[in-house]
Design an enzyme around this catalytic site. Structure first.
Site, PDB file in Angstrom:
ATOM      1  N   TRP A  77       0.833  -1.208   0.000  1.00 17.20           N
ATOM      2  CA  TRP A  77       0.000   0.000   0.000  1.00 17.20           C
ATOM      3  C   TRP A  77       0.864   1.252   0.000  1.00 17.20           C
ATOM      4  CZ3 TRP A  77      -0.420   4.142   3.373  1.00 17.20           C
ATOM      5  CH2 TRP A  77      -1.522   4.978   3.207  1.00 17.20           C
ATOM      6  N   HIS A  78       1.998   1.190   0.697  1.00 21.38           N
ATOM      7  CA  HIS A  78       2.844   2.380   0.812  1.00 21.38           C
ATOM      8  C   HIS A  78       3.575   2.726  -0.476  1.00 21.38           C
ATOM      9  CE1 HIS A  78       2.220   2.120   5.187  1.00 21.38           C
ATOM     10  NE2 HIS A  78       2.638   3.369   5.215  1.00 21.38           N
ATOM     11  N   GLY A  79       3.779   1.765  -1.346  1.00 18.80           N
ATOM     12  CA  GLY A  79       4.458   2.114  -2.586  1.00 18.80           C
ATOM     13  C   GLY A  79       4.734   0.917  -3.467  1.00 18.80           C
TER      14      GLY A  79
ATOM     15  N   PHE B 281       2.168   8.626  -1.463  1.00 21.70           N
ATOM     16  CA  PHE B 281       1.381   7.425  -1.302  1.00 21.70           C
ATOM     17  C   PHE B 281      -0.065   7.649  -1.701  1.00 21.70           C
ATOM     18  CE2 PHE B 281       4.594   7.278   2.245  1.00 21.70           C
ATOM     19  CZ  PHE B 281       5.502   6.565   1.506  1.00 21.70           C
TER      20      PHE B 281
END
Length: 465
Positions: free
Chosen positions: A320-322, A465
């Site tokens: 999800w963060h990258g 993000f």
């Protein structure tokens, strides 16, 4: 547009507040909807249409779920599945398409090429936010929103649109339909916003310049202590950057009559990684707990299944963060640490001295921040090497320079990352300085303005993000 910019502080926000409180209450969600679209479009007008499309289909699928959830659950579930698939497809295309194609190209599959599309700002945040609405509708955890403008105002609300906290519809549903703005709430919002602005401008940006200095040094100039000081300043930067943004978002929400849930609770005072993730980015942790971990079975199906569920959640958290392997490894690293704590370590930590638990937690967090900070894994490995003596020098001139020129900043960051100002020092207690609060806030705003005018380094780390 960022909150810590002169454009926002002295043009956008004052104009929006005047318009918002001038119009009758029944039009305020409409105003909030349009000014938020303008705010979002400031950085990339083309993606405003993507956001409007996201609002429209989530609203319409929500109507379908609400219509059938009590009469034909199978159809309601089909609406829910289609909604989730479409949300994830949009997020996946813009955020992960190039990552997937790039990895396929590396192994020789070149039938597709990366598109190099610009990532829509905040897409991870508002996608999770919009997905919570149909899921909660299907679960009967909230009532359907009948007005498109109200739902649009919820999704686009500029205080928390692009970097959270992740606000679930059910938490503010009543406020969207009927809220009563008041002076006390507005004043509290201004105070909270100012605290967040000080965190961001005075602490995060200053800590970031030290981190930038350390990562710009040649390996021969980076001692062990310099490397550890560098990642400590990065830890301060990302904490004050993100928690400062959350404070500003919560404060702005109060100004417009909304109460958002807290997103941080002094995570650096934690005595375990389990405790750390109950205090850091709480809105994301709650989201994964309620919409992924518990539906997978949580801890109800035995230890083996719980371990699998934890790994799934943390793999998704990292991703999800990258769209980069360092984030995947970062998530899995935390997943494995949390599993070890769950199996046996947490019980032992409860028996250990507090300082041992705290030192353990900080070391693990700092190691994880190295993985988080470098999207290039070779750079992360190289930095780990410097932290553990690959250069053969424990302390050098760069170390002394940081300690001499930024020692006071380090102490301020250290103190501000604990609740000491809030709970220990009487001079900072509200009842002691109530009469001086407006003056204190005005001085803080002026000081932040001076720093912004002179700043050459003013990023928001979580915008990517």
């Amino acid at each position: 547009m960022v909150f810590s910019s002169l454009t926002f502080l002295y043009a956008y926000l004052p104009i929006v507040l005047v318009i918002y409180f001038t119009v009758p209450a029944r039009f305020r969600n409409l105003i909030l909807f349009f000014v938020s679209l303008f705010f979002y479009g400031w950085g990339g007008p083309v993606y405003v249409f993507l956001m409007i499309f996201s609002i429209f289909f989530n609203f319409m699928f929500g109507k379908g779920i609400a219509k059938y959830r009590d009469v034909n659950q199978k159809i309601a579930k089909q609406y829910l599945v289609l909604d989730i698939v479409l949300n994830l497809a949009i997020l996946g295309f813009f955020k992960y398409y190039d990552f997937l194609i790039g990895n396929l190209n590396v192994i020789g599959l070149t039938f597709l090429q990366p598109l190099h599309l610009e990532l829509p700002i905040g897409i991870s945040f508002y996608t999770f936010q919009t997905m919570s609405y149909p899921i909660d509708l299907y679960r009967h955890d909230t009532d359907p929103q009948k007005k498109f403008i109200n739902f649009g105002a919820y999704v686009t609300m500029f205080p928390q649109l692009i970097a959270g906290p992740i606000v679930r519809y059910r938490d503010i549903a009543s406020m969207l339909d009927d809220r009563k703005e008041n002076y006390a709430q507005f004043a509290s919002g201004v105070q909270r916003f100012t605290v967040g602005l000080c965190k961001k401008v005075l602490l995060a940006n200053s800590a970031g310049t030290v981190w930038k200095f350390v990562t710009g040094l040649a390996p021969s100039e980076t001692s062990v202590l310099t490397a550890w000081l560098g990642i400590l300043f990065y830890a301060f930067q990302i904490y004050f950057d993100f928690s400062g943004y959350s404070d500003m978002a919560i404060g702005l929400g109060k100004m417009f009559g909304f109460e958002f849930l807290e997103n941080f609770n002094y995570p650096y005072i934690s005595k375990s990684i389990t405790d750390f993730w109950r205090r850091w980015h709480m809105s994301l942790s709650y989201w994964f707990r309620d919409y992924v971990y518990i539906p997978l079975g949580g801890n109800r199906l035995g230890l083996r299944r719980q371990i699998i569920n934890i790994l799934i959640v943390w793999l998704l958290t990292g991703f999800w963060h990258g769209a980069s392997w360092n984030f995947v490894l970062w998530g899995l690293f935390y997943g494995f640490v949390l599993i070890i704590e769950k199996i046996f370590l947490l019980k032992n930590l409860e028996k250990a001295p507090g300082w041992v638990c705290h030192l353990y937690t900080i070391v693990i967090v700092l190691l994880a921040w190295v993985l988080f900070a470098f999207t290039n894994l070779n750079e992360a490995i190289h930095y780990f090497g410097m932290m553990f003596g690959s250069t053969g020098t424990f302390c050098n001139q760069a170390t002394l320079f940081i300690l001499r020129d930024h020692g006071i900043l380090f102490i301020l960051c250290l103190l501000a990352s604990t609740p000491i100002f809030r709970t220990k020092w009487n001079i900072f207690r509200k009842d002691k300085i109530q009469a001086f609060l407006p003056l204190v806030i005005a001085c803080a705003l002026l000081l932040c303005t001076a720093f912004i005018v002179d700043a050459t380094y003013n990023p928001f780390l979580y915008f990517r993000f």
